[in-house]
Design a protein around this motif. Structure first.
Motif, PDB file in Angstrom:
ATOM      1  N   VAL A 244       0.664  -1.134  -0.122  1.00 46.29           N
ATOM      2  CA  VAL A 244      -0.198  -0.015  -0.084  1.00 46.29           C
ATOM      3  C   VAL A 244       0.890   1.166  -0.128  1.00 46.29           C
ATOM      4  CG1 VAL A 244      -1.577   1.348   1.299  1.00 46.29           C
ATOM      5  CG2 VAL A 244      -1.837  -1.182   1.231  1.00 46.29           C
ATOM      6  N   GLU A 245       2.014   1.298   0.812  1.00 47.57           N
ATOM      7  CA  GLU A 245       2.998   2.418   0.861  1.00 47.57           C
ATOM      8  C   GLU A 245       3.410   2.584  -0.426  1.00 47.57           C
ATOM      9  OE1 GLU A 245       2.643   0.346   4.925  1.00 47.57           O
ATOM     10  OE2 GLU A 245       2.728  -0.225   2.838  1.00 47.57           O
ATOM     11  N   GLU A 246       3.912   1.634  -1.096  1.00 46.71           N
ATOM     12  CA  GLU A 246       4.530   1.787  -2.209  1.00 46.71           C
ATOM     13  C   GLU A 246       3.394   2.318  -3.404  1.00 46.71           C
ATOM     14  OE1 GLU A 246       7.590  -0.951  -5.035  1.00 46.71           O
ATOM     15  OE2 GLU A 246       6.615  -1.977  -3.394  1.00 46.71           O
ATOM     16  N   LYS A 247       2.507   1.683  -3.528  1.00 46.24           N
ATOM     17  CA  LYS A 247       1.294   2.440  -4.239  1.00 46.24           C
ATOM     18  C   LYS A 247       1.022   3.697  -4.063  1.00 46.24           C
ATOM     19  CE  LYS A 247      -1.354  -1.730  -5.254  1.00 46.24           C
ATOM     20  NZ  LYS A 247      -0.833  -2.895  -4.364  1.00 46.24           N
ATOM     21  N   ALA A 248       0.912   4.107  -2.941  1.00 43.10           N
ATOM     22  CA  ALA A 248       0.822   5.648  -2.459  1.00 43.10           C
ATOM     23  C   ALA A 248       1.855   6.659  -3.059  1.00 43.10           C
ATOM     24  CB  ALA A 248       0.716   5.828  -1.138  1.00 43.10           C
ATOM     25  N   ALA A 249       3.199   6.040  -2.797  1.00 47.08           N
ATOM     26  CA  ALA A 249       4.478   6.671  -3.169  1.00 47.08           C
ATOM     27  C   ALA A 249       4.484   6.799  -4.666  1.00 47.08           C
ATOM     28  CB  ALA A 249       5.661   6.054  -2.894  1.00 47.08           C
ATOM     29  N   MET A 250       4.092   5.793  -5.375  1.00 51.36           N
ATOM     30  CA  MET A 250       3.920   5.895  -6.984  1.00 51.36           C
ATOM     31  C   MET A 250       3.014   7.021  -7.399  1.00 51.36           C
ATOM     32  SD  MET A 250       6.255   4.162  -8.712  1.00 51.36           S
ATOM     33  CE  MET A 250       5.531   4.299 -10.284  1.00 51.36           C
ATOM     34  N   LEU A 251       1.829   6.860  -6.740  1.00 50.67           N
ATOM     35  CA  LEU A 251       0.840   7.808  -7.060  1.00 50.67           C
ATOM     36  C   LEU A 251       1.390   9.140  -6.887  1.00 50.67           C
ATOM     37  CD1 LEU A 251      -2.240   7.939  -7.755  1.00 50.67           C
ATOM     38  CD2 LEU A 251      -2.836   7.958  -5.547  1.00 50.67           C
ATOM     39  N   LEU A 252       2.075   9.650  -5.880  1.00 53.08           N
ATOM     40  CA  LEU A 252       2.731  10.936  -5.757  1.00 53.08           C
ATOM     41  C   LEU A 252       3.515  11.126  -6.673  1.00 53.08           C
ATOM     42  CD1 LEU A 252       2.922  13.503  -3.972  1.00 53.08           C
ATOM     43  CD2 LEU A 252       4.557  11.996  -2.411  1.00 53.08           C
ATOM     44  N   TYR A 253       4.363  10.224  -7.209  1.00 51.87           N
ATOM     45  CA  TYR A 253       5.283  10.342  -8.036  1.00 51.87           C
ATOM     46  C   TYR A 253       4.924  10.773  -9.399  1.00 51.87           C
ATOM     47  CZ  TYR A 253       9.406  10.015 -11.062  1.00 51.87           C
ATOM     48  OH  TYR A 253      10.396  10.078 -12.004  1.00 51.87           O
ATOM     49  N   LEU A 254       3.926   9.978  -9.866  1.00 51.06           N
ATOM     50  CA  LEU A 254       3.265   9.942 -11.290  1.00 51.06           C
ATOM     51  C   LEU A 254       2.464  11.224 -11.468  1.00 51.06           C
ATOM     52  CD1 LEU A 254       2.305   6.109 -11.680  1.00 51.06           C
ATOM     53  CD2 LEU A 254       4.395   7.300 -12.704  1.00 51.06           C
ATOM     54  N   VAL A 255       1.685  11.545 -10.247  1.00 50.08           N
ATOM     55  CA  VAL A 255       0.831  12.578 -10.596  1.00 50.08           C
ATOM     56  C   VAL A 255       1.592  13.882 -10.696  1.00 50.08           C
ATOM     57  CG1 VAL A 255      -1.166  13.738  -9.773  1.00 50.08           C
ATOM     58  CG2 VAL A 255      -1.259  11.337  -9.746  1.00 50.08           C
ATOM     59  N   LEU A 272      -3.877  13.605  -3.205  1.00 55.07           N
ATOM     60  CA  LEU A 272      -4.293  12.060  -3.770  1.00 55.07           C
ATOM     61  C   LEU A 272      -3.466  11.033  -2.805  1.00 55.07           C
ATOM     62  CD1 LEU A 272      -5.000  12.195  -7.448  1.00 55.07           C
ATOM     63  CD2 LEU A 272      -6.637  12.050  -5.561  1.00 55.07           C
ATOM     64  N   PHE A 273      -1.998  11.575  -2.437  1.00 50.34           N
ATOM     65  CA  PHE A 273      -1.282  10.740  -1.915  1.00 50.34           C
ATOM     66  C   PHE A 273      -1.820  10.586  -0.519  1.00 50.34           C
ATOM     67  CE2 PHE A 273       2.575  10.994   1.003  1.00 50.34           C
ATOM     68  CZ  PHE A 273       3.215   9.792   0.937  1.00 50.34           C
ATOM     69  N   ILE A 274      -2.217  11.551   0.125  1.00 49.99           N
ATOM     70  CA  ILE A 274      -2.701  11.623   1.731  1.00 49.99           C
ATOM     71  C   ILE A 274      -4.125  10.935   1.580  1.00 49.99           C
ATOM     72  CG2 ILE A 274      -1.193  13.224   2.674  1.00 49.99           C
ATOM     73  CD1 ILE A 274      -3.463  15.258   2.579  1.00 49.99           C
ATOM     74  N   TRP A 275      -4.778  11.115   0.642  1.00 48.99           N
ATOM     75  CA  TRP A 275      -6.345  10.821   0.516  1.00 48.99           C
ATOM     76  C   TRP A 275      -6.093   9.139   0.237  1.00 48.99           C
ATOM     77  CZ3 TRP A 275      -7.569   8.317  -4.340  1.00 48.99           C
ATOM     78  CH2 TRP A 275      -8.984   7.926  -4.552  1.00 48.99           C
ATOM     79  N   PHE A 276      -4.994   8.362  -0.362  1.00 53.86           N
ATOM     80  CA  PHE A 276      -4.784   7.106  -0.684  1.00 53.86           C
ATOM     81  C   PHE A 276      -4.533   6.734   0.603  1.00 53.86           C
ATOM     82  CE2 PHE A 276      -2.378   3.460  -1.904  1.00 53.86           C
ATOM     83  CZ  PHE A 276      -3.441   2.748  -2.844  1.00 53.86           C
ATOM     84  N   LEU A 277      -3.732   7.366   1.363  1.00 51.94           N
ATOM     85  CA  LEU A 277      -3.267   6.639   2.672  1.00 51.94           C
ATOM     86  C   LEU A 277      -4.221   6.659   3.655  1.00 51.94           C
ATOM     87  CD1 LEU A 277       0.181   8.444   2.890  1.00 51.94           C
ATOM     88  CD2 LEU A 277       0.002   5.931   2.405  1.00 51.94           C
ATOM     89  N   ASP A 278      -5.103   7.525   3.799  1.00 57.32           N
ATOM     90  CA  ASP A 278      -6.251   7.645   4.529  1.00 57.32           C
ATOM     91  C   ASP A 278      -7.372   6.752   4.326  1.00 57.32           C
ATOM     92  OD1 ASP A 278      -7.805   8.806   6.597  1.00 57.32           O
ATOM     93  OD2 ASP A 278      -8.926   9.852   5.272  1.00 57.32           O
TER      94      ASP A 278
END
Length: 324
Positions: A244-255, A272-278
């Motif tokens: 989950v953490e890796e997906k969140a990091a990739m989402l932050l990077y890509l967007v 979206l990064f903090i939204w996904f973590l939440d």
């Protein structure tokens, strides 16, 4: 460097003139312009670009962009979207092209890069010397407590407490310096799967809360949808970003890097990064404290925005380790 600015490049012998587009702190050339620059055929440029992407040297999504071109065809003007490639691709192709101009380019690139590396090494060495001196001073202060009555026990405990409190961050910096950062397998259970639709709804809520211009959240292309799909990408049935953490990091990077929106790219990426973590129940620690503080979210996003494409894996590793 202004967005959309056009400059003129002229070769030393005066035979090649190019209108070079400047946008997002890089230059953009079309396939035909690269062929002219390196004095080779457009087909040859196409072959090299294809190999760059096929070999995984660079990502097409972040290095290729369409620009609207207006051409005169007979008596009418025709508008077409024409693919342009950024400086990373231009340099990569320049090292692959076998032509006299390609050779001249490599000589120039080697000289410039060598100067850059030498200067960077000197500056880095000076910084390291300063860091080492500060570390030695701290060690001397700690080890000399018994012989220096001016340093109280409370002061010593305070210093040790600071070191203890920030041990995780200091350890990440040490691993980063030694290129030893890794992503440990995550035991976080995935509670939420982001979709293009749910992400768009989240962006609408962000707009309602903070407002913005008419261009805020306006998608320029399909790269945002691609970013959402990418974090769930699989190979041979195995997720490329399993945690989950890796997906969140990739989402932050890509967007952040894809510049998918006409306005608000960094704000949307960070949100979206903090939204996904939440949504996955890991934005806060068990004691209610934030895993990512405000003063960490901003520099993380800016760090990604200023990073080079080839630093993607390291950026993701840093973010995942900070979340952990």
């Amino acid at each position: 460097m202004n967005k959309g600015e056009v400059i003129i490049y002229k070769s030393p012998d005066g035979t090649t003139n190019l209108d070079v587009k400047l946008e997002n702190e890089t230059v953009w050339l079309s396939q035909a312009q690269m062929a002219e620059l390196f004095e080779t055929t457009p087909q040859n440029i196409t072959l090299h670009i294809s190999n760059v992407y096929k070999e995984g040297e660079l990502e097409q999504m972040s290095t290729c962009k369409d620009f609207l071109q207006v051409r005169q065809e007979g008596k009418r003007q025709v508008q077409r979207n024409l693919s342009h490639y950024n400086l990373d691709i231009i340099i990569s192709v320049g090292y692959r092209v076998k032509s006299q101009r390609g050779t001249q380019f490599r000589i120039w690139a080697n000289r410039v890069l060598k100067e850059y590396l030498v200067k960077g090494f000197v500056m880095n060495r000076q910084a390291k010397v300063k860091q080492l001196q500060e570390a030695l001073d701290s060690i001397k202060m700690l080890t000399g407590i018994a012989s220096k009555p001016s340093i109280s026990d409370d002061q010593a405990k305070g210093i040790l407490q600071v070191i203890t409190d920030y041990a995780h961050g200091l350890d990440i910096l040490d691993q980063y310096d030694h290129q030893q950062l890794t992503i440990e397998p995550s035991d976080t259970k995935e509670q939420f799967r982001a979709t293009y639709a749910s992400a768009k709804d989240a962006i609408k809520e962000l707009y309602k809360k903070f407002g913005g211009g008419n261009l805020f959240g306006n998608e320029k292309d399909d790269s945002f949808k691609s970013s959402i799909n990418t974090i769930y990408q699989t190979f041979d049935g195995i997720e490329l970003y399993p945690g989950v953490e890796e997906k969140a990091a990739m989402l932050l990077y890509l967007v952040t890097k894809n510049h998918s929106f006409s306005d608000g790219n960094k704000r949307i990426a960070a949100f979206l990064f903090i939204w996904f973590l939440d949504k996955n129940g890991i934005l806060y620690n068990s004691d209610g404290s934030k895993r990512i503080e405000n003063n960490a979210l901003v520099p993380l996003t800016l760090m990604i925005a200023e990073s080079k494409t080839e630093e993607k894996d390291m950026m993701v590793k840093v973010i995942v380790n900070l979340i952990g």
